[in-house]
Scaffold this motif. Structure first.
Motif, PDB file in Angstrom:
ATOM      1  N   LEU A  86      61.013 103.551 -50.112  1.00  0.00           N
ATOM      2  CA  LEU A  86      60.404 104.032 -49.111  1.00  0.00           C
ATOM      3  C   LEU A  86      61.025 104.646 -47.970  1.00  0.00           C
ATOM      4  CD1 LEU A  86      57.793 101.326 -48.155  1.00  0.00           C
ATOM      5  CD2 LEU A  86      57.268 103.270 -49.544  1.00  0.00           C
ATOM      6  N   PHE A  87      60.945 106.126 -47.770  1.00  0.00           N
ATOM      7  CA  PHE A  87      61.902 106.821 -46.646  1.00  0.00           C
ATOM      8  C   PHE A  87      61.064 107.220 -45.664  1.00  0.00           C
ATOM      9  CE2 PHE A  87      64.455 107.550 -50.568  1.00  0.00           C
ATOM     10  CZ  PHE A  87      65.669 107.407 -50.236  1.00  0.00           C
ATOM     11  N   GLY A  88      61.558 107.244 -44.329  1.00  0.00           N
ATOM     12  CA  GLY A  88      61.137 107.681 -43.206  1.00  0.00           C
ATOM     13  C   GLY A  88      59.704 107.309 -42.898  1.00  0.00           C
ATOM     14  N   ALA A  89      58.543 108.277 -42.555  1.00  0.00           N
ATOM     15  CA  ALA A  89      57.320 107.825 -42.350  1.00  0.00           C
ATOM     16  C   ALA A  89      56.555 106.889 -43.257  1.00  0.00           C
ATOM     17  CB  ALA A  89      56.249 109.109 -42.613  1.00  0.00           C
ATOM     18  N   GLU A  90      57.162 106.814 -44.728  1.00  0.00           N
ATOM     19  CA  GLU A  90      56.293 105.902 -45.577  1.00  0.00           C
ATOM     20  C   GLU A  90      57.041 104.543 -45.203  1.00  0.00           C
ATOM     21  OE1 GLU A  90      54.173 106.686 -48.075  1.00  0.00           O
ATOM     22  OE2 GLU A  90      54.168 108.602 -47.044  1.00  0.00           O
ATOM     23  N   SER A  91      58.215 104.745 -45.041  1.00  0.00           N
ATOM     24  CA  SER A  91      58.819 103.133 -44.516  1.00  0.00           C
ATOM     25  C   SER A  91      58.148 102.553 -43.162  1.00  0.00           C
ATOM     26  CB  SER A  91      60.442 103.380 -44.196  1.00  0.00           C
ATOM     27  OG  SER A  91      60.841 102.249 -43.710  1.00  0.00           O
ATOM     28  N   ASP A  92      57.995 103.580 -42.334  1.00  0.00           N
ATOM     29  CA  ASP A  92      57.234 103.270 -40.942  1.00  0.00           C
ATOM     30  C   ASP A  92      55.797 102.645 -41.428  1.00  0.00           C
ATOM     31  OD1 ASP A  92      59.364 104.121 -39.677  1.00  0.00           O
ATOM     32  OD2 ASP A  92      58.495 106.148 -39.148  1.00  0.00           O
ATOM     33  N   LYS A  93      55.156 103.262 -42.345  1.00  0.00           N
ATOM     34  CA  LYS A  93      53.906 102.765 -42.798  1.00  0.00           C
ATOM     35  C   LYS A  93      53.832 101.195 -43.201  1.00  0.00           C
ATOM     36  CE  LYS A  93      51.531 106.619 -45.056  1.00  0.00           C
ATOM     37  NZ  LYS A  93      51.408 107.215 -46.398  1.00  0.00           N
ATOM     38  N   PHE A  94      54.975 100.841 -43.898  1.00  0.00           N
ATOM     39  CA  PHE A  94      55.165  99.534 -44.522  1.00  0.00           C
ATOM     40  C   PHE A  94      55.257  98.565 -43.238  1.00  0.00           C
ATOM     41  CE2 PHE A  94      57.522  95.764 -45.503  1.00  0.00           C
ATOM     42  CZ  PHE A  94      56.774  95.118 -46.357  1.00  0.00           C
ATOM     43  N   TRP A  95      56.307  99.067 -42.347  1.00  0.00           N
ATOM     44  CA  TRP A  95      56.347  98.093 -41.088  1.00  0.00           C
ATOM     45  C   TRP A  95      55.010  97.874 -40.208  1.00  0.00           C
ATOM     46  CZ3 TRP A  95      59.584  94.645 -42.411  1.00  0.00           C
ATOM     47  CH2 TRP A  95      60.486  94.679 -43.282  1.00  0.00           C
ATOM     48  N   ASN A  96      54.384  99.176 -40.440  1.00  0.00           N
ATOM     49  CA  ASN A  96      53.041  99.010 -39.612  1.00  0.00           C
ATOM     50  C   ASN A  96      52.064  98.072 -40.372  1.00  0.00           C
ATOM     51  OD1 ASN A  96      53.495 100.294 -37.147  1.00  0.00           O
ATOM     52  ND2 ASN A  96      52.990 102.140 -38.365  1.00  0.00           N
ATOM     53  N   ILE A  97      52.146  97.990 -41.569  1.00  0.00           N
ATOM     54  CA  ILE A  97      51.225  97.191 -42.242  1.00  0.00           C
ATOM     55  C   ILE A  97      51.648  95.666 -41.971  1.00  0.00           C
ATOM     56  CG2 ILE A  97      50.858  96.205 -44.684  1.00  0.00           C
ATOM     57  CD1 ILE A  97      51.089  99.168 -45.628  1.00  0.00           C
ATOM     58  N   VAL A  98      53.007  95.166 -42.067  1.00  0.00           N
ATOM     59  CA  VAL A  98      53.343  94.195 -41.594  1.00  0.00           C
ATOM     60  C   VAL A  98      52.960  93.572 -40.245  1.00  0.00           C
ATOM     61  CG1 VAL A  98      55.597  92.656 -41.384  1.00  0.00           C
ATOM     62  CG2 VAL A  98      55.245  94.163 -43.217  1.00  0.00           C
ATOM     63  N   LYS A  99      53.264  94.629 -39.127  1.00  0.00           N
ATOM     64  CA  LYS A  99      52.736  94.403 -37.979  1.00  0.00           C
ATOM     65  C   LYS A  99      51.446  94.162 -37.458  1.00  0.00           C
ATOM     66  CE  LYS A  99      55.103  96.977 -34.536  1.00  0.00           C
ATOM     67  NZ  LYS A  99      55.260  97.765 -33.656  1.00  0.00           N
ATOM     68  N   ASP A 100      50.477  94.798 -38.356  1.00  0.00           N
ATOM     69  CA  ASP A 100      49.059  94.484 -38.367  1.00  0.00           C
ATOM     70  C   ASP A 100      48.686  93.179 -38.796  1.00  0.00           C
ATOM     71  OD1 ASP A 100      48.644  96.966 -37.467  1.00  0.00           O
ATOM     72  OD2 ASP A 100      48.042  97.930 -38.975  1.00  0.00           O
TER      73      ASP A 100
END
Ligand code: FMN
Length: 200
Positions: free
Chosen positions: A54-68
């Protein structure tokens, strides 16, 4: 003693201060990660390791999933620290998600019942080898990374987001990016505690 392989594995360290700029193009980083995983060994050459890069915004998506997912279970007063830690991973250029394909493991168990108990263990060991290869390859390209284990919390949402096969089991996450800090000195326990040599 100077040895090319030892010199190659030395730069691999846990880097938590990550930045967005990469010394290589995304395609080159992708090729490096893929090659490192393909050249890593697996039991019976079963090649059970899978990766989502995952690069860029896709990587951010993953860390947001973890955060949620963590927001639901971490006490509110401790969540800010958790949230900052996750943001430090998202501050990098990307994340590699390491999976092991359980269909491959099951197939091996059916094919070789004598070793049935070993295949899940060997799959884990193969994943570790793939993780080490990628981490070391990135380090040699001057890309910092660390190894994280938020699985199984984000598994279902990540599988849905990137449409991943149900048989892929998430084993580790490797956020990577520019090295924004140096590394502290690494300490080692005494060799006497770790090694026994019997020279014949
Ligand atoms: C199997 C394994 C699991 C690890 N899990 C984590 C983890 O969940 N989070 C983390 O920050 N580091 C994790 N690490 C990184 C280690 O803490 C780190 O490699 C070790 O302290 C040595 O530091 P170095 O990587 O700089 O050589 C893990 C390492 C290994 C090999």
């Amino acid at each position: 003693m100077s040895n090319a392989f030892i010199n190659t594995i030395k730069p691999r360290r846990s880097q938590y201060a990550l930045g967005k700029e990469l010394p290589l193009a995304q395609q080159e980083v992708t090729a490096l990660i893929q090659e490192a995983i393909k050249l890593s060994p697996s039991s019976f050459n079963s090649q059970s390791s899978r990766a989502v890069i995952l690069f860029g915004a896709e990587s951010d998506k993953f860390w947001n999933i973890v955060k949620d997912a963590l927001r639901k279970i971490v006490p509110a007063d401790a969540f800010e620290t958790t949230s900052k830690k996750l943001d430090s991973f998202a501050a990098g250029a990307g994340t590699v998600l390491f999976y092991e394909d359980q269909d491959v493991v099951k197939g091996l168990q059916e094919q070789f019942p004598l070793y049935a108990e070993n295949f899940p263990v060997w799959s884990e060991q193969a994943s570790g080898m793939a993780q080490f290869s990628v981490w070391t390859a990135l380090a040699n390209a001057d890309i910092g990374a660390s190894l994280q284990h938020y699985n199984p919390l984000p598994d279902a949402a990540a599988a849905a987001e990137w449409n991943l096969p149900a048989s892929w089991k998430l084993r580790a996450q490797m956020p990577f990016g520019a090295n924004k800090a140096g590394f502290g000195e690494k300490t080692f326990i005494d060799d006497e505690q770790r090694f026994r040599v019997f020279a014949g």
